[in-house]
Design an enzyme around this catalytic site. Structure first.
Site, mmCIF file in Angstrom:
data_model
loop_
_atom_site.group_PDB
_atom_site.id
_atom_site.type_symbol
_atom_site.label_atom_id
_atom_site.label_comp_id
_atom_site.label_asym_id
_atom_site.label_seq_id
_atom_site.Cartn_x
_atom_site.Cartn_y
_atom_site.Cartn_z
ATOM 1 N N HIS A 1 20.527 6.367 -14.214
ATOM 2 C CA HIS A 1 21.414 6.305 -13.052
ATOM 3 C C HIS A 1 22.311 5.077 -13.214
ATOM 4 C CE1 HIS A 1 23.153 6.342 -9.232
ATOM 5 N NE2 HIS A 1 22.098 6.343 -8.437
ATOM 6 N N LYS B 1 21.277 12.660 -15.208
ATOM 7 C CA LYS B 1 20.605 11.354 -15.184
ATOM 8 C C LYS B 1 19.599 11.204 -16.328
ATOM 9 C CE LYS B 1 22.441 9.707 -11.250
ATOM 10 N NZ LYS B 1 23.495 10.674 -10.888
ATOM 11 N N CYS C 1 25.974 3.462 -5.028
ATOM 12 C CA CYS C 1 25.990 4.520 -6.047
ATOM 13 C C CYS C 1 27.072 5.577 -5.833
ATOM 14 C CB CYS C 1 24.618 5.168 -6.127
ATOM 15 S SG CYS C 1 23.321 3.942 -6.388
ATOM 16 N N HIS D 1 24.069 14.720 -7.866
ATOM 17 C CA HIS D 1 23.646 13.316 -7.946
ATOM 18 C C HIS D 1 22.292 13.281 -8.665
ATOM 19 C CE1 HIS D 1 23.752 9.144 -6.967
ATOM 20 N NE2 HIS D 1 22.717 9.190 -6.157
ATOM 21 N N PHE E 1 23.008 4.164 -1.134
ATOM 22 C CA PHE E 1 22.451 3.322 -0.074
ATOM 23 C C PHE E 1 23.486 3.217 1.056
ATOM 24 C CE2 PHE E 1 19.242 0.263 -2.322
ATOM 25 C CZ PHE E 1 18.531 1.351 -2.769
ATOM 26 N N GLU F 1 19.366 16.923 -1.490
ATOM 27 C CA GLU F 1 20.562 17.440 -2.155
ATOM 28 C C GLU F 1 20.441 18.934 -2.456
ATOM 29 O OE1 GLU F 1 21.679 15.517 -5.835
ATOM 30 O OE2 GLU F 1 23.713 16.357 -5.737
#
Lengths: 385, 263
Positions: free
Chosen positions: A314, A309, A154, A280, A372, A291
């Site tokens: 996403h 989002k 991502c 994010h 990830f 975050e």
């Protein structure tokens, strides 16, 4: 580096104009999944049917390349002008993707299980391989510069901005088409469900009632040139690694904080120079907690923070590039969209989450993408004076 | 584009545990799985052979160049990436009603090796994962070179592909191969140096004796460079696959005795 052209297509629309108009209107593109699923969720699917690629590029035809082609057609004149200006050897294509053409392979695999044969129309190298779409763009625009993909899940299409800066700084090219592209796949949706972080309803970033992500699809591009007329420029990129867990963020937000600090330092600026953060903000418990700690550690509640989002879902490997376009739009319009679904904001989140659209002077915007494997990137864009 | 040095090498392929075994040219049939001590045993249970191949060659190259794996930046490259993990998940998707292994899923990303190694070594420095199809070696070398040009210091470049499993095995005819290069911005005395990155219509003739199945790997073009470094053979080396424009770099080799790492 000036951003001389850009585009984005996703659940909000089939053109950049449509996407940004719906973002400005505060409309979500989330809806039911077009894919056959045994799980309950909503997704950000591109509206309408996607036309096949032009006949001369048919070998690359798949949902991923159709999505990408739609967005590429908008920036194509600028890319071809860059190739004419700098030379075809001096324009690179560096794209981000997380899944490549996996959706096409899913169909071929299902057919193989049923019939024992891979369909004759299936072509891994040209439809699934991560490098295929960049190869297609290079051929279509007559580019001969380096072409490759950054695939760090991502954060992929945020990190491409750093690669582009370095390639131009090293002197091997003068312009880079960066971007991100991913399409919906059954494996992605079921995979996030297996991790227990897929929401069954529209996601609620930074909200007290958040319970997971929605997956979306789309493509976005930005053309970066050594010199050029542009309202917005790429100022700096910061990259970091959590070295903590494969699928959960380091809980204090250390890696996220380092990425933002490095982006600002790379631009030769200070934290005081940042006016806004496009987060994010996936709406998982762990991401938003870490975050917001990272943002609060650097800015307290001084800068408005948004997650988009809730508009698109996403977009995984396309998230970074898509949100760069949103950050660029914020700089041009001097307006921050609302974070859909955030209210009531989690009381543990102490940063200034924008819950209704806000107009204010914006000079510099950070855009975060985390992934990830603990791969983090933060990209700093600025409005040119 | 400043010249860079090669301070150490790594290699793993079935039959060849490391660079020394490769140089001796005698395959050992017992070499089937890379040991990969950089990924801790708990995480290794969910990691693929592909990820372990990358981790193994990173360790070899870092040790050969006396670099600390806890802090050195890394650039990983691959064409097929976690294709074995993907096929395992596809079987679960269609044969187990979409019930995927969460462990497999989180290790299915192209940067799984990057994540696993960074966790195993607690390395919080730069890491990335590149895909360039059959041009993955040249793309990853360019990314690593640009990083060195911008930041100095050292970078480990590791490029690999495992074999594709059924039913995708018919799509490729390569053997599993991983190669790694410890790249240094400031060439130490005596180290082989890379310079002169350029695009040409034709590459110099191959010098390395490489089986077709390894040359067909996306890491295969790296063997030509690795062989030139090992043999301390100065001159231009092509690092692209056979088709299309050819990226050529010059290997410069000062006349000194090879070090313990073969470099």
């Amino acid at each position: 580096m000036p951003v001389t052209a850009w585009s984005a297509v996703n659940a909000l629309g089939r053109s950049t104009t449509e996407v940004l108009a719906r973002l400005d209107a505060g409309e979500s593109g989330l809806g039911p999944s077009p894919l056959p699923l045994l799980i309950e969720t909503v997704v950000g699917a591109l509206p309408g049917e996607l036309a096949p690629l032009p006949a001369e590029h048919a070998i690359y035809d798949c949902r991923l390349s159709r999505l990408g082609w739609l967005a590429f057609e908008e920036v194509r004149p600028a890319v071809e002008a860059a190739a004419a200006r700098w030379g075809p050897d001096r324009v690179a294509v560096v794209l981000g993707t997380s899944t490549g053409g996996l959706e096409q392979t899913e169909q071929a695999f299902a057919a193989w299980l049923e019939t024992g044969a891979i369909p004759a129309s299936y072509d891994y190298d040209h439809q699934h391989n991560f490098a295929a779409f960049g190869e297609l763009l290079g051929q279509a625009a007559g580019l001969r510069g380096p072409r490759y993909v950054v695939s760090t899940a991502c954060s992929s299409s945020g990190k491409v901005a750093a690669s582009a800066q370095r390639l131009v700084a090293m002197g091997v090219v003068d312009a880079v088409l960066i971007g991100g592209i991913d399409s919906l796949t059954q494996m992605t949706l079921n995979g996030f469900n297996s991790l227990g972080i897929l929401s069954s309803r529209a996601c609620r970033p930074f909200g007290a009632e958040r319970d997971g992500i929605n997956i979306g699809e789309g493509a976005a591009f930005a053309l970066l040139e050594r010199e050029g007329d542009a309202e917005v420029e790429l100022l700096g990129v910061g990259e970091s690694a959590d070295a903590y867990r494969m699928s959960s963020p380091e809980p204090t937000g250390r890696g996220a904080r380092e990425a933002m600090e490095r982006a600002v330092a790379a631009a030769g600026l200070t934290l005081d120079d940042v006016d806004h953060v496009n987060a994010h903000g996936t709406a998982t418990q762990l991401n938003d907690a870490a975050e917001s700690l990272a943002i609060a550690a650097l800015f307290a509640d001084r800068v408005p923070v948004v997650s988009t989002k809730g508009y698109t879902g996403h977009l995984l490997g396309a998230a970074g590039a898509t949100e760069l376009v949103f950050a660029l739009h914020a700089l041009r319009s001097q307006r921050i969209p609302a974070t859909l679904g955030a209210e009531p904001v989690d009381p543990e989140v102490t940063v200034d989450v924008v819950t209704s659209a806000r107009e204010l002077p914006l000079r510099r915007v950070l855009s975060n993408s985390f992934a990830f494997g603990g791969s983090n990137v933060s990209v700093l864009l600025g409005r040119r004076s | 584009m400043k010249p860079i040095a090669v301070g150490g090498l790594g290699l793993w392929s079935p039959g060849f545990a490391d660079v020394t075994a490769w140089r001796e040219g005698r395959p050992d049939p017992s070499v089937e799985k890379p040991p990969c001590k950089l990924v801790n045993p708990r995480l290794r249970r969910g990691s693929s052979r592909f990820a372990n191949m990358l981790g193994e060659v990173v360790q070899q190259a870092a040790e050969a160049a006396s670099l600390d794996v806890r802090s050195v930046p890394t650039v990983y490259g691959s064409s097929l990436g976690e294709i074995e993990t993907m096929v395992t998940l596809l079987r679960m998707l269609f044969e187990e009603e979409g019930k995927l292994s969460p462990n497999r899923f989180k290790n299915s990303v192209h940067n799984a090796a990057s994540g696993l190694v960074s966790i195993g070594t607690e390395n919080t420095s730069f890491s990335t994962a590149i895909a360039g199809g059959d041009r993955s070696f040249e793309a990853s070398l360019l990314e690593a070179w640009a990083l060195l040009d911008a930041q100095g210091g050292a970078v480990i470049l590791a490029v690999a592909d495992d074999r594709a499993p059924e039913p995708l095995d018919a799509l490729d005819d390569h053997e599993a191969l991983a190669v790694a290069f410890a790249l240094l911005a400031d060439p130490p005395a005596g180290a082989p140096t890379l310079a002169g990155w350029r695009l040409e219509e034709a590459a110099p003739p191959h010098q390395a004796r490489v089986p077709d199945a390894l040359r067909a790997s996306c890491a295969g073009p790296g063997l030509e460079l690795l062989d030139a470094i090992l043999a301390r053979r100065a001159g231009p080396v092509g690092i692209s696959p056979a088709r299309g424009p050819q990226v050529v770099v010059d290997v410069l080799t000062p006349v000194v005795a090879p070090g313990p790492a073969g470099v």
